[in-house]
Design a protein around this motif. Structure first.
Motif, PDB file in Angstrom:
ATOM      1  N   ILE A 252      10.960   6.217  -2.688  1.00 57.17           N
ATOM      2  CA  ILE A 252      10.712   5.042  -1.860  1.00 57.17           C
ATOM      3  C   ILE A 252      11.712   3.960  -2.233  1.00 57.17           C
ATOM      4  O   ILE A 252      12.057   3.776  -3.403  1.00 57.17           O
ATOM      5  CB  ILE A 252       9.261   4.519  -1.989  1.00 57.17           C
ATOM      6  N   LEU A 253      12.206   3.285  -1.203  1.00 57.47           N
ATOM      7  CA  LEU A 253      13.138   2.174  -1.343  1.00 57.47           C
ATOM      8  C   LEU A 253      12.603   1.078  -0.435  1.00 57.47           C
ATOM      9  O   LEU A 253      12.442   1.295   0.765  1.00 57.47           O
ATOM     10  CB  LEU A 253      14.538   2.607  -0.916  1.00 57.47           C
ATOM     11  N   LEU A 254      12.308  -0.081  -0.994  1.00 61.27           N
ATOM     12  CA  LEU A 254      11.611  -1.084  -0.192  1.00 61.27           C
ATOM     13  C   LEU A 254      11.884  -2.496  -0.676  1.00 61.27           C
ATOM     14  O   LEU A 254      12.465  -2.714  -1.733  1.00 61.27           O
ATOM     15  CB  LEU A 254      10.102  -0.830  -0.206  1.00 61.27           C
ATOM     16  N   TRP A 255      11.435  -3.443   0.124  1.00 64.18           N
ATOM     17  CA  TRP A 255      11.520  -4.871  -0.178  1.00 64.18           C
ATOM     18  C   TRP A 255      10.418  -5.198  -1.183  1.00 64.18           C
ATOM     19  O   TRP A 255       9.230  -4.977  -0.936  1.00 64.18           O
ATOM     20  CB  TRP A 255      11.303  -5.645   1.116  1.00 64.18           C
TER      21      TRP A 255
ATOM     22  N   ALA B  91       0.837  -1.195   0.000  1.00 59.13           N
ATOM     23  CA  ALA B  91       0.000   0.000   0.000  1.00 59.13           C
ATOM     24  C   ALA B  91       0.875   1.249   0.000  1.00 59.13           C
ATOM     25  O   ALA B  91       0.573   2.241  -0.680  1.00 59.13           O
ATOM     26  CB  ALA B  91      -0.926   0.007   1.210  1.00 59.13           C
ATOM     27  N   GLU B  92       1.977   1.201   0.724  1.00 63.24           N
ATOM     28  CA  GLU B  92       2.882   2.353   0.741  1.00 63.24           C
ATOM     29  C   GLU B  92       3.570   2.524  -0.614  1.00 63.24           C
ATOM     30  O   GLU B  92       3.772   3.645  -1.079  1.00 63.24           O
ATOM     31  CB  GLU B  92       3.909   2.206   1.858  1.00 63.24           C
ATOM     32  N   LEU B  93       3.927   1.412  -1.252  1.00 64.04           N
ATOM     33  CA  LEU B  93       4.497   1.503  -2.599  1.00 64.04           C
ATOM     34  C   LEU B  93       3.495   2.126  -3.567  1.00 64.04           C
ATOM     35  O   LEU B  93       3.844   3.019  -4.350  1.00 64.04           O
ATOM     36  CB  LEU B  93       4.912   0.119  -3.095  1.00 64.04           C
ATOM     37  N   GLU B  94       2.259   1.671  -3.513  1.00 67.88           N
ATOM     38  CA  GLU B  94       1.215   2.194  -4.400  1.00 67.88           C
ATOM     39  C   GLU B  94       1.067   3.703  -4.217  1.00 67.88           C
ATOM     40  O   GLU B  94       1.017   4.473  -5.190  1.00 67.88           O
ATOM     41  CB  GLU B  94      -0.106   1.499  -4.101  1.00 67.88           C
ATOM     42  N   SER B  95       1.033   4.159  -2.976  1.00 66.47           N
ATOM     43  CA  SER B  95       0.860   5.571  -2.694  1.00 66.47           C
ATOM     44  C   SER B  95       2.056   6.383  -3.198  1.00 66.47           C
ATOM     45  O   SER B  95       1.888   7.431  -3.843  1.00 66.47           O
ATOM     46  CB  SER B  95       0.687   5.788  -1.188  1.00 66.47           C
ATOM     47  N   ALA B  96       3.258   5.905  -2.916  1.00 70.66           N
ATOM     48  CA  ALA B  96       4.456   6.634  -3.345  1.00 70.66           C
ATOM     49  C   ALA B  96       4.558   6.687  -4.859  1.00 70.66           C
ATOM     50  O   ALA B  96       4.907   7.726  -5.433  1.00 70.66           O
ATOM     51  CB  ALA B  96       5.698   5.970  -2.754  1.00 70.66           C
ATOM     52  N   TYR B  97       4.235   5.588  -5.498  1.00 62.59           N
ATOM     53  CA  TYR B  97       4.368   5.527  -6.963  1.00 62.59           C
ATOM     54  C   TYR B  97       3.421   6.510  -7.634  1.00 62.59           C
ATOM     55  O   TYR B  97       3.785   7.165  -8.623  1.00 62.59           O
ATOM     56  CB  TYR B  97       4.103   4.102  -7.438  1.00 62.59           C
ATOM     57  N   GLN B  98       2.211   6.611  -7.120  1.00 65.87           N
ATOM     58  CA  GLN B  98       1.247   7.528  -7.712  1.00 65.87           C
ATOM     59  C   GLN B  98       1.697   8.983  -7.573  1.00 65.87           C
ATOM     60  O   GLN B  98       1.423   9.810  -8.434  1.00 65.87           O
ATOM     61  CB  GLN B  98      -0.130   7.343  -7.051  1.00 65.87           C
TER      62      GLN B  98
ATOM     63  N   ALA C  18       5.391  -6.469 -11.762  1.00 62.63           N
ATOM     64  CA  ALA C  18       4.705  -6.473 -13.056  1.00 62.63           C
ATOM     65  C   ALA C  18       3.939  -5.175 -13.282  1.00 62.63           C
ATOM     66  O   ALA C  18       3.882  -4.652 -14.398  1.00 62.63           O
ATOM     67  CB  ALA C  18       3.743  -7.665 -13.136  1.00 62.63           C
ATOM     68  N   LYS C  19       3.389  -4.626 -12.220  1.00 58.98           N
ATOM     69  CA  LYS C  19       2.579  -3.417 -12.336  1.00 58.98           C
ATOM     70  C   LYS C  19       3.431  -2.144 -12.379  1.00 58.98           C
ATOM     71  O   LYS C  19       3.121  -1.199 -13.117  1.00 58.98           O
ATOM     72  CB  LYS C  19       1.607  -3.328 -11.161  1.00 58.98           C
ATOM     73  N   PHE C  20       4.505  -2.120 -11.587  1.00 61.25           N
ATOM     74  CA  PHE C  20       5.296  -0.904 -11.442  1.00 61.25           C
ATOM     75  C   PHE C  20       6.634  -1.041 -12.155  1.00 61.25           C
ATOM     76  O   PHE C  20       7.281  -2.092 -12.087  1.00 61.25           O
ATOM     77  CB  PHE C  20       5.540  -0.599  -9.964  1.00 61.25           C
ATOM     78  N   ASP C  21       7.078   0.040 -12.790  1.00 65.36           N
ATOM     79  CA  ASP C  21       8.355   0.075 -13.478  1.00 65.36           C
ATOM     80  C   ASP C  21       9.446   0.405 -12.475  1.00 65.36           C
ATOM     81  O   ASP C  21       9.433   1.466 -11.856  1.00 65.36           O
ATOM     82  CB  ASP C  21       8.302   1.139 -14.582  1.00 65.36           C
ATOM     83  N   GLY C  22      10.376  -0.511 -12.274  1.00 66.14           N
ATOM     84  CA  GLY C  22      11.433  -0.291 -11.305  1.00 66.14           C
ATOM     85  C   GLY C  22      12.511  -1.342 -11.415  1.00 66.14           C
ATOM     86  O   GLY C  22      12.479  -2.204 -12.296  1.00 66.14           O
TER      87      GLY C  22
END
Length: 321
Positions: free
Chosen positions: A207-210, A195-202, A219-223
């Motif tokens: 953000i740096l995370l596991w 959820a935190e990744l989703e929020s930061a990405y938008q 698959a959803k996010f480019d990284g």
């Protein structure tokens, strides 16, 4: 439940049906070598719930009785050694290998072979962060960008959002061994992590995370995953290995198979189930799609599992033959 008077043998058989999670779904009770339930562990991430329930529901269809037991990912090995727990369907090469090897080394736990899925777990950042930290994905760029990845709670040190602490992974040790200017902050749950990744990405926020695979996030996010010094067994076991001569874990995480393990008594107590568990096989693509169905589409785990079982009867029947 309505009680019937029967001979003692039939009464024992009926009594087994009342065990939690032990509802017979198809098949014949004669297929089960023991009416005791097979205790299968559940953890706190979606893919593991899916894997375990696919195997458990297939065993039920073959006449076995199954209990699903919530258990800690690493601490479960104590129960597997004693037979208080019977089967764990996902031990990741990336985080569980040491605990698995210790347990199997006692002879009380058996490695049941790979699930077919390949594991990746590592520090991950969104592609847009390369504009602010152009040295990425090289781990040596992390300290130059620590303040960029900081939060009010960690500044001027960067924040690395780790997985729930029960998953292991040695991130705190890695930070110390590689002298990284970061604080490891563990997410409370798998859902909170993403959820935190989703929020930061938008918001295109740092953000740096596991992040792990198989999962929907990569698959959803480019990284990209951070490129740490390549893992070797000596990195974890021999402090003199690597760039820090005094500390272990000065490397990235291993990658490789996701394993199945079982209490060593399963083979003799439930030989048919033992064979089926060894035969279990799923691919990363299959699992990623089911995780998407649950985590992104909002479907229930049990519904996704039943859909897979219905659509793949020809597959799982080969497991139990």
């Amino acid at each position: 439940m309505m009680m019937l008077k029967m001979t003692s043998g039939w009464s024992r058989w009926l009594g087994a049906l009342t065990l939690a999670g032990g509802v017979l779904v198809g098949g014949s009770a004669a297929n089960a070598e023991s009416s005791d339930p097979i205790k299968m562990t559940l953890h706190d991430w979606t893919g593991q719930l899916i894997t375990t329930k696919i195997m458990g529901e297939v065993l039920k269809k073959s006449g076995y009785y199954v209990d699903y037991v919530q258990a800690d990912y690493i601490a479960q090995f104590a129960g597997l050694k004693t037979g208080d727990l019977d089967v764990a369907m996902e031990i990741w090469e990336t985080t569980g290998r040491e605990a698995m090897d210790e347990a199997t080394g006692t002879g009380k736990v058996e490695n049941m072979g790979p699930t077919g899925m390949q594991a990746i777990e590592e520090w991950w950042f969104p592609e847009y962060m390369k504009e602010q930290c152009p040295g990425l994905p090289d781990w040596k760029a992390l300290n130059d960008c620590a303040e960029i990845f900081s939060t009010p709670e960690t500044a001027p040190r960067g924040r690395y959002l780790g997985a729930p602490v029960t998953w292991g992974g040695f991130d705190d040790e890695r930070v110390e061994a590689l002298d990284l200017d970061y604080d490891v902050v563990h997410a409370g749950t798998d859902a909170a992590l993403f959820a935190e990744l989703e929020s930061a990405y938008q918001r295109k926020a740092p953000i740096l995370l596991w992040v792990y695979a198989p999962h929907w996030a990569p698959a959803k996010f480019d990284g990209e995953w951070i490129k740490f010094p390549k893992y070797a067994a000596d990195c974890y076991n021999d402090p003199s290995w690597g760039s820090n001569p005094d500390m272990a874990y000065d490397c990235g995480k291993p990658s490789g198979p996701i394993w199945k393990v079982a209490w060593s008594g399963v083979k003799d107590k439930w030989p048919g189930a033992y064979k089926a568990i060894k035969n279990f096989h799923l691919t990363n693509d299959e699992m990623s799609q089911m995780i998407i169905d649950v985590d992104l589409e909002g479907r229930k785990v049990d519904d996704v599992v039943q859909d897979w079982i219905t659509a793949n009867e020809g597959v799982w029947k080969l497991w139990v033959e």
